[in-house]
Design an enzyme around this catalytic site. Structure first.
Site, PDB file in Angstrom:
ATOM      1  N   ASP A  84       1.223  -1.239   0.448  1.00  0.00           N
ATOM      2  CA  ASP A  84       0.064   0.041   0.824  1.00  0.00           C
ATOM      3  C   ASP A  84       0.719   1.480   0.056  1.00  0.00           C
ATOM      4  O   ASP A  84       2.076   1.513   0.798  1.00  0.00           O
ATOM      5  CB  ASP A  84      -0.652  -0.004   1.558  1.00  0.00           C
ATOM      6  CG  ASP A  84      -1.821   1.626   1.601  1.00  0.00           C
ATOM      7  OD1 ASP A  84      -2.336   1.059   0.414  1.00  0.00           O
ATOM      8  OD2 ASP A  84      -2.711   0.946   2.175  1.00  0.00           O
ATOM      9  N   GLY A 178      -7.852   7.794   7.368  1.00  0.00           N
ATOM     10  CA  GLY A 178      -8.319   8.326   8.710  1.00  0.00           C
ATOM     11  C   GLY A 178      -9.439   9.157   9.020  1.00  0.00           C
ATOM     12  O   GLY A 178     -10.787   8.907   7.521  1.00  0.00           O
ATOM     13  N   HIS A 207      -9.513   5.359  -1.840  1.00  0.00           N
ATOM     14  CA  HIS A 207      -8.527   5.180  -1.209  1.00  0.00           C
ATOM     15  C   HIS A 207      -9.725   5.534   0.390  1.00  0.00           C
ATOM     16  O   HIS A 207     -10.235   6.548   0.431  1.00  0.00           O
ATOM     17  CB  HIS A 207      -7.137   6.027  -0.846  1.00  0.00           C
ATOM     18  CG  HIS A 207      -6.505   5.247  -2.056  1.00  0.00           C
ATOM     19  ND1 HIS A 207      -5.202   4.249  -1.254  1.00  0.00           N
ATOM     20  CD2 HIS A 207      -6.828   4.550  -2.094  1.00  0.00           C
ATOM     21  CE1 HIS A 207      -4.042   4.401  -1.789  1.00  0.00           C
ATOM     22  NE2 HIS A 207      -5.105   3.418  -3.144  1.00  0.00           N
TER      23      HIS A 207
HETATM   24  P1  13P Z   1      -8.649   4.679   5.656  1.00  0.00           P
HETATM   25  O1  13P Z   1      -7.777   4.587   6.698  1.00  0.00           O
HETATM   26  O2  13P Z   1      -8.993   6.011   5.776  1.00  0.00           O
HETATM   27  O3  13P Z   1      -9.671   3.768   5.849  1.00  0.00           O
HETATM   28  O4  13P Z   1      -7.525   4.572   4.482  1.00  0.00           O
HETATM   29  C1  13P Z   1      -7.242   3.618   4.061  1.00  0.00           C
HETATM   30  C2  13P Z   1      -6.202   3.559   3.185  1.00  0.00           C
HETATM   31  O5  13P Z   1      -6.794   4.386   2.052  1.00  0.00           O
HETATM   32  C3  13P Z   1      -5.069   2.748   2.251  1.00  0.00           C
HETATM   33  O6  13P Z   1      -4.550   2.679   1.527  1.00  0.00           O
END
Ligand code: 13P
Length: 288
Positions: A84, A178, A207
């Site tokens: 990621d 987040g 995302h």
């Molecule tokens: P969140 O932490 O907001 O769920 O986002 C996760 C993400 O996009 C990982 O790449």
């Protein structure tokens, strides 16, 4: 056996649902997500940030853990192990370590450099039979030290990257890693539609899946989003359940301090979160 994300995302795009990408942090996380996917017959993508990879001991440790679980927990649904927000160097390490999919986040480079680096990684991924996600327009907020300003993607730049032959494309459309602030403007469906218009069949990635209202998730899927990333929501659920266990003094009762007991409510909370997301994304029963 691990699979790439390519085929599962093509199916999701055609079937108008999305596959959940859930970030993993440790053994409990990984096991909870894999077991939920298997129980619900859903394809799943395990996301590993560079920080989480380091925390878990390194990418080879992660590959060993995930492959071991696939075999010993009899996981038969399609599972991709995906880096990621990888740096160029991080991508090379994960290719070497045995991941089945990577994301190269070149969104902070000038577009020409993003194109050059993405092109080189596509060449390597093709050779190795892996899938590649690219990013245009930074996702807002912070994830494991990767900070984005949250600008929306330029649809023409999306086309430049998509035309290189990536397997999936993350385009910033006002989404944030987040928790979303109270004054968040929401997703920009105009940008999403304009990106879709330019990139055609390319599966799009959303995302910042934590906290996006259900109707926005459904609309995003209808406009071509086939992969949705969730990280913070599992962390919040885990922390909340663990806090309740400790605050109730359960760790002080009998052998309640046994890590297998102490971490069990958190793991159950992750399972519940993943289940809710898979229901919302429409991926349940889509493993076959
Ligand atoms: P969140 O932490 O907001 O769920 O986002 C996760 C993400 O996009 C990982 O790449």
């Amino acid at each position: 056996m691990l699979v790439t994300a390519k085929e599962m995302l093509a199916k999701a795009r055609d079937g108008k649902y999305a596959v959940g990408h859930f970030n993993i942090n440790n053994l409990e996380w990984t096991k909870a997500i894999l077991q939920t996917a298997e129980e619900l017959r859903s394809p799943v993508i395990l996301g590993v940030s560079e920080g989480a990879g380091k925390y878990m001991g390194g990418y080879k440790t992660v590959v060993g853990m995930v492959n071991g679980m696939l075999e010993e927990l009899n996981i038969t649904v399609p599972v991709a192990l995906h880096l990621d927000h990888g740096s160029y160097e991080g991508c090379l390490k994960c290719i070497e370590a045995g991941f089945s999919s990577i994301m190269f986040d070149g969104s902070h480079y000038p577009i020409e450099e993003n194109v050059e680096k993405t092109k080189e990684l596509i060449r390597i991924c093709r050779e190795k039979g892996m899938s590649l996600e690219a990013e245009v327009g930074a996702i807002g907020g912070e994830e494991d030290g990767v900070v984005g300003m949250g600008e929306c993607a330029d649809p023409n730049e999306c086309k430049m990257i998509a035309d290189l032959g990536v397997d999936m494309l993350a385009a910033g459309i006002g989404n944030i890693h987040g928790k979303y602030p109270a004054n968040w403007q929401g997703l920009s469906f105009e940008i999403l539609a304009a990106v879709k218009e330019k990139v055609g069949d390319m599966p799009l990635v959303l995302h910042g899946g934590t906290g996006i209202p259900e109707d926005m998730i459904k609309k995003a899927i209808s406009l071509g989003v086939a992969k949705i990333n969730v990280n913070t929501e599992c962390q919040l659920a885990f922390a909340d359940a663990t806090r309740k266990y400790i605050e109730a003094g359960k760790d002080l009762e009998g052998k309640g301090f046994d890590p297998r007991k102490l971490l069990a409510p958190g793991a159950a909370a992750i399972k519940e979160t993943v289940k809710t997301k898979m229901e919302l994304f429409g991926s349940i029963g889509k493993a076959e």
